[in-house]
Design an enzyme around this catalytic site. Structure first.
Site, mmCIF file in Angstrom:
data_model
loop_
_atom_site.group_PDB
_atom_site.id
_atom_site.type_symbol
_atom_site.label_atom_id
_atom_site.label_comp_id
_atom_site.label_asym_id
_atom_site.label_seq_id
_atom_site.Cartn_x
_atom_site.Cartn_y
_atom_site.Cartn_z
ATOM 1 N N SER A 1 38.209 -58.709 47.397
ATOM 2 C CA SER A 1 36.993 -59.321 47.916
ATOM 3 C C SER A 1 36.658 -58.738 49.283
ATOM 4 O O SER A 1 37.485 -58.075 49.917
ATOM 5 C CB SER A 1 37.168 -60.842 48.033
ATOM 6 N N ALA A 2 35.445 -58.979 49.742
ATOM 7 C CA ALA A 2 35.019 -58.507 51.058
ATOM 8 C C ALA A 2 35.856 -59.159 52.155
ATOM 9 O O ALA A 2 36.276 -60.312 52.014
ATOM 10 C CB ALA A 2 33.538 -58.820 51.273
#
Length: 374
Positions: free
Chosen positions: A64-65
């Site tokens: 994920s970011a």
């Protein structure tokens, strides 16, 4: 989801940006993020993208970011000794950061749908333990991963203090997720396009808070076998009885950390920084800055002296000479580093140095260092 903060040149600059944007707000979370280089969890050919605030996927491998992970870590409100369950544990990046906070008496479990991703996570965990200098600075709660669908956990088997789900959850699965929590526990999950924090305040009472808008792939529904029954996921052992040797190791490491000048410093900035970024921070610095040769202040050059002061002309000349040498040193550094990067020395690992200096057999020293060999 991602792109909320500007890209960094390295892991430290990425974290600086996350702090400036208020995604990282606590010291515990900052130390954990600085201790682990995000690029180490990328495939080699994609490392150049590691410090962008973007999600990354290659086949079944997914990260994920950074802004999402930092919001998750902050929302979980992690403390030493808690139990943690990561649903969709992926590369193990988040679980490893969590383990640095949970400490030796915590519980750190992950459930991953894809076997190849679980194997990848264990490879990355082994690499972290064997190569990362930050490892010796923490009492680590090593994560354990199992393969399975997180919707096939036997709910009566156990409950955790903290739970995170890394896939989109629909309303029909919300109650299932809640039952994985102990009373007082915290669940963080993407629920209907919002990263959501749910706190179990009582046996049948909950508090819910929306954090930020997100976009996650939905949970994969279980595939039923021919008999119509789902395949039950066997979670790792919750608590293992520690040997006396292991307890002694933890105690000795704790004493060594506290000895001397107090607690050992946790990892701060290290690695490479761009020259202009360093100079910008130098110009706005009001606290003492330690260079190779001098300790000086940003307000280095003194103002006019009062005629009634007691400072001798010799002292003034000495100060002027010191100022001149410092300025010359800075100018030389700038010329030398023009168009290149400035290397900032990594702090000495004091705990490791103290252990290696003990009058003990080498095998015992290695045991105090988790059997780790450089």
């Amino acid at each position: 989801m991602g792109g909320a903060v500007s890209a960094g040149e390295d892991n430290d600059e990425l974290i600086d940006n996350l702090k400036d944007a208020q995604y990282i707000r606590s010291d515990l979370v900052e130390h954990a993020f600085r201790a682990i280089d995000r690029a180490d969890y990328y495939l080699e050919e994609f490392r150049d993208s590691a410090y962008k605030d973007l999600a990354w996927r290659h086949g079944n491998i997914h990260l994920s970011a950074p802004c999402i992970y930092s919001e998750v870590m902050e929302a979980l409100d992690l403390q030493p000794g808690l139990s943690f369950l990561n649903l969709g544990s992926g590369t193990g990046y988040l679980s490893t950061m969590v383990g640095l906070i949970l400490g030796p008496f915590g519980v750190n479990h992950g459930v991953e749908l894809h076997e190849d991703v679980m194997e990848y996570a264990y490879q990355k965990l082994d690499f972290f333990i064997k190569t990362n200098d930050s490892f010796d600075r923490f009492e680590f709660c090593e994560p354990s991963f199992v393969v399975g669908n997180c919707l096939e956990i036997a709910l009566e088997s156990r409950q955790y203090d903290r739970v995170y789900c890394g896939a989109g959850v629909q309303r029909e699965h919300e109650d299932y997720m809640k039952k994985l929590l102990k009373v007082g526990g915290i669940l963080v999950l993407p629920l209907e396009e919002k990263l959501t924090k749910i706190t179990r305040t009582g046996y049948n009472t909950w508090e819910t808070r929306k954090i930020i808008a997100v976009s996650f792939a939905p949970l994969v529904l279980p595939k039923h076998r021919e008999n119509g029954k789902p395949r039950a996921v066997s979670l790792p052992v919750m608590f293992e009885v520690r040997s006396l040797q292991d307890l002694a190791r933890i105690s000795i490491r704790h004493i060594l950390k506290k000895s001397g000048s107090g607690s050992l410093p946790l990892p701060q900035r290290n690695g490479f920084k761009r020259r202009n970024h360093f100079i910008h921070r130098l110009e706005h610095r009001d606290t003492p800055l330690l260079t190779n040769s001098y300790l000086f202040m940003s307000r280095l050059i003194p103002g006019p002296m009062d005629n009634n002061n007691n400072q001798s002309s010799t002292d003034n000349e000495d100060e002027d000479e010191d100022c001149r040498r410092v300025c010359e040193q800075q100018e030389e550094n700038e010329r030398r580093n023009e168009g290149s990067v400035l290397v900032i020395e990594t702090p000495v690992n004091l705990l490791r140095e103290r252990i290696l200096s003990l009058p003990l057999p080498d095998p015992l020293k290695m045991y105090l260092l988790y059997y780790r060999e450089k």
